[in-house]
Every structure is written in C-alpha cells, then in structure tokens.
Design a protein around this motif. Structure first.
Motif, PDB file in Angstrom:
ATOM      1  N   ILE A  83       3.086  42.976  48.787  1.00 26.69           N
ATOM      2  CA  ILE A  83       4.304  43.298  49.535  1.00 26.69           C
ATOM      3  C   ILE A  83       4.771  44.706  49.193  1.00 26.69           C
ATOM      4  O   ILE A  83       5.120  45.498  50.081  1.00 26.69           O
ATOM      5  CB  ILE A  83       5.407  42.259  49.229  1.00 26.69           C
ATOM      6  CG1 ILE A  83       4.995  40.885  49.782  1.00 26.69           C
ATOM      7  CG2 ILE A  83       6.742  42.695  49.828  1.00 26.69           C
ATOM      8  CD1 ILE A  83       5.922  39.757  49.377  1.00 26.69           C
ATOM      9  N   VAL A  84       4.737  45.040  47.887  1.00 22.76           N
ATOM     10  CA  VAL A  84       5.122  46.388  47.451  1.00 22.76           C
ATOM     11  C   VAL A  84       4.202  47.438  48.075  1.00 22.76           C
ATOM     12  O   VAL A  84       4.657  48.445  48.632  1.00 22.76           O
ATOM     13  CB  VAL A  84       5.072  46.497  45.910  1.00 22.76           C
ATOM     14  CG1 VAL A  84       5.342  47.937  45.463  1.00 22.76           C
ATOM     15  CG2 VAL A  84       6.096  45.560  45.273  1.00 22.76           C
ATOM     16  N   GLY A  85       2.879  47.201  47.992  1.00 25.85           N
ATOM     17  CA  GLY A  85       1.911  48.138  48.566  1.00 25.85           C
ATOM     18  C   GLY A  85       2.047  48.257  50.067  1.00 25.85           C
ATOM     19  O   GLY A  85       1.948  49.360  50.626  1.00 25.85           O
ATOM     20  N   GLY A  86       2.290  47.130  50.741  1.00 28.17           N
ATOM     21  CA  GLY A  86       2.453  47.146  52.191  1.00 28.17           C
ATOM     22  C   GLY A  86       3.663  47.942  52.627  1.00 28.17           C
ATOM     23  O   GLY A  86       3.617  48.692  53.608  1.00 28.17           O
ATOM     24  N   ILE A  87       4.760  47.804  51.888  1.00 23.73           N
ATOM     25  CA  ILE A  87       5.975  48.570  52.208  1.00 23.73           C
ATOM     26  C   ILE A  87       5.742  50.059  51.975  1.00 23.73           C
ATOM     27  O   ILE A  87       6.102  50.906  52.802  1.00 23.73           O
ATOM     28  CB  ILE A  87       7.159  48.073  51.351  1.00 23.73           C
ATOM     29  CG1 ILE A  87       7.544  46.646  51.768  1.00 23.73           C
ATOM     30  CG2 ILE A  87       8.367  49.008  51.491  1.00 23.73           C
ATOM     31  CD1 ILE A  87       8.566  45.993  50.875  1.00 23.73           C
ATOM     32  N   PHE A 133      -3.096  44.842  40.391  1.00 20.62           N
ATOM     33  CA  PHE A 133      -3.858  45.964  40.936  1.00 20.62           C
ATOM     34  C   PHE A 133      -4.509  45.597  42.273  1.00 20.62           C
ATOM     35  O   PHE A 133      -4.480  46.380  43.232  1.00 20.62           O
ATOM     36  CB  PHE A 133      -4.924  46.398  39.927  1.00 20.62           C
ATOM     37  CG  PHE A 133      -5.559  47.723  40.224  1.00 20.62           C
ATOM     38  CD1 PHE A 133      -4.945  48.659  41.042  1.00 20.62           C
ATOM     39  CD2 PHE A 133      -6.800  48.049  39.678  1.00 20.62           C
ATOM     40  CE1 PHE A 133      -5.531  49.888  41.312  1.00 20.62           C
ATOM     41  CE2 PHE A 133      -7.410  49.277  39.946  1.00 20.62           C
ATOM     42  CZ  PHE A 133      -6.766  50.192  40.778  1.00 20.62           C
ATOM     43  N   SER A 134      -5.104  44.400  42.352  1.00 20.44           N
ATOM     44  CA  SER A 134      -5.775  43.999  43.593  1.00 20.44           C
ATOM     45  C   SER A 134      -4.763  43.776  44.715  1.00 20.44           C
ATOM     46  O   SER A 134      -5.024  44.130  45.873  1.00 20.44           O
ATOM     47  CB  SER A 134      -6.613  42.736  43.376  1.00 20.44           C
ATOM     48  OG  SER A 134      -5.809  41.636  43.020  1.00 20.44           O
ATOM     49  N   GLY A 135      -3.618  43.192  44.393  1.00 22.80           N
ATOM     50  CA  GLY A 135      -2.579  42.976  45.402  1.00 22.80           C
ATOM     51  C   GLY A 135      -2.021  44.284  45.931  1.00 22.80           C
ATOM     52  O   GLY A 135      -1.871  44.474  47.138  1.00 22.80           O
ATOM     53  N   PHE A 136      -1.731  45.214  45.013  1.00 24.84           N
ATOM     54  CA  PHE A 136      -1.183  46.513  45.408  1.00 24.84           C
ATOM     55  C   PHE A 136      -2.184  47.271  46.272  1.00 24.84           C
ATOM     56  O   PHE A 136      -1.822  47.866  47.303  1.00 24.84           O
ATOM     57  CB  PHE A 136      -0.831  47.331  44.169  1.00 24.84           C
ATOM     58  CG  PHE A 136      -0.178  48.652  44.479  1.00 24.84           C
ATOM     59  CD1 PHE A 136       1.146  48.704  44.891  1.00 24.84           C
ATOM     60  CD2 PHE A 136      -0.886  49.832  44.368  1.00 24.84           C
ATOM     61  CE1 PHE A 136       1.753  49.917  45.192  1.00 24.84           C
ATOM     62  CE2 PHE A 136      -0.297  51.053  44.658  1.00 24.84           C
ATOM     63  CZ  PHE A 136       1.033  51.089  45.073  1.00 24.84           C
TER      64      PHE A 136
END
Length: 246
Positions: A83-87, A133-136
């Motif tokens: 969610i952080v990376g997507g934003i 790391f993978s989520g971001f």
C-alpha cells in the motif's frame, strides 16, 4: 475482440508458465514485457488484476497446505508496504520507475547467477524484512515475488506448500494494491478488454507450469529463469535509454 494485441497475450502466457516453474512469479516477466505495449502505470494496474486470477489458480492447484506462520510474518508486512509503495508510485516519475525496475532485474539476476548459494537465515526477523521489501517493491515497481521467493526458500518448504503459501501471500498483496492502483487511476477503461483473457491465461498458464514442474527440477529451471530476467532487464534499460535519446 477489436484492437486486442495477441502478441502481448502470448507473452503474458509465457510469463505465467515460466514464473510458475521458476518460482519467481509471473510479474517479474510480465511487468517489463508489458512496458513494451502500455505505459508503466497501465501495466501496474493490469498486473494487479492478472495476478489475482493467477494466484487463485496456484492456491487451488497446489492445495496441499499453507504455512500459516509465514503468511503472518511475510504476508502482513507485505500488505502494509504494498500500500505504501503503491501510494508512492503516484509521486515518482514513470521514467525513473522504469529505470529502477530495469536495474533491479539486472542486479537481482546477476547476484543469484553468481552467488547461487546465497540465502537468508530462516528466522522471523528475515521473514518480516523480506515481507516489507517484497511488498514495497510490488507496490512501487509492480513486482516483488522474486524477493519473497528468496526469503521463503530459506525455510525449506515442500514444493507445493511453497507455491501455495507464496500464492496466498501474493493474493493478499494484489487484492490490496488493486484498490490503491484504482484510486491512483492506473486501471483504465480501455485496458479492461484484456481482463477476461488474462484471467484465462492465469489459470491455464499456472496449470501448465505445474505440469512441467513435475518433470523439470526447479533448481535447473531457476538458472534459466534468471538468465531470462537478466536479458529482460538489459532490454528494459536499453529501450528506456533509446526512447529518451540518452
């Protein structure tokens, strides 16, 4: 259907088959290949939708058990940071994101082609770090399965448990980032014509990958997959430099 690019769909199918066999997930191939046909943000939106069906297929076809502890330790941090990376992806120039993606693919593949024995220690701290790391990376660049696969490999899971657990975590990630990408405006009405095709490709590609995996040792195919990733990374960076006349 009118204006559907069937070469792109063929590449998406190959990405799903190879991603299933290699254990890296299809997005590591699908995202850079998709950039040859769509803008980077459209590819992010299509990847999230494509992966939802792909991972449901994996969960169904490799349904021999889930590792609940890894789902918590890797999955929950992944969901938060996708969610952080997507934003953040909305505020970073697409040119920079494509460069980062290309360099990431090159660096990742070279590292594990040279240091094939490299792995994380199988502990909770590294599981959480790998999830973050993978989520971001999945939220920002569209692909993070390779990092998660490396993290999970340290826990020496049985093959079907590995694939099912990874797919379940990936499903959580894709479900979360689909809403973020939609809010960011990455899911366009004119791209939705590809969704039915991608849903079918996700199912058939996963099934075929599972069948091939029964005959080809994953360790051997892993090196071949890394070679593909390296080539795709080099082509991605080269394309960007040529397109921008750098």
């Amino acid at each position: 259907m009118k204006d559907v690019n069937y070469i792109f769909l063929l590449l998406a199918f190959l990405a799903e088959v190879i991603g299933t066999i290699g254990g890296f997930g299809s997005s590591v191939f699908f995202v850079p290949l998709g950039n040859f046909y769509f803008d980077f943000y459209s590819v992010l939106g299509l990847t999230a939708i494509f992966h939802l069906s792909s991972n449901l297929s994996k969960i169904f076809l490799f349904k021999k058990g889930l590792n609940k502890q890894l789902i918590i330790n890797i999955g929950l941090p992944s969901v938060i940071f996708v969610i952080v990376g997507g934003i953040l992806s909305k505020y970073v120039d697409s040119f920079l994101l494509e460069i980062i993606l290309g360099l990431f693919l090159i660096g990742f593949s070279l590292l594990f082609l040279i240091k094939s024995e490299l792995e994380f220690a199988p502990n909770r701290k590294n599981a959480i770090f790998g999830g973050v790391f993978s989520g971001f990376s999945a939220g920002l660049l569209g692909t993070g399965g390779a990092i998660r696969g490396l993290t999970m490999a340290a826990f020496n899971l049985e093959k079907s448990v590995f694939v099912a657990t990874s797919a379940f975590i990936d499903f959580m990630i894709d479900f979360s980032r689909t809403f973020v990408y939609y809010k960011n405006g990455y899911i366009h009405a004119h791209d939705l014509k590809y969704v039915p095709y991608l849903l079918i490709i996700g199912l058939i590609g996963t099934y075929l990958g599972k069948k091939i995996l029964n005959f080809i040792p994953q360790s051997k195919f892993r090196r071949l997959s890394l070679g593909f990733i390296l080539i795709i990374g080099l082509v991605t960076v080269g394309k960007i430099l040529i397109d921008n006349k750098i």
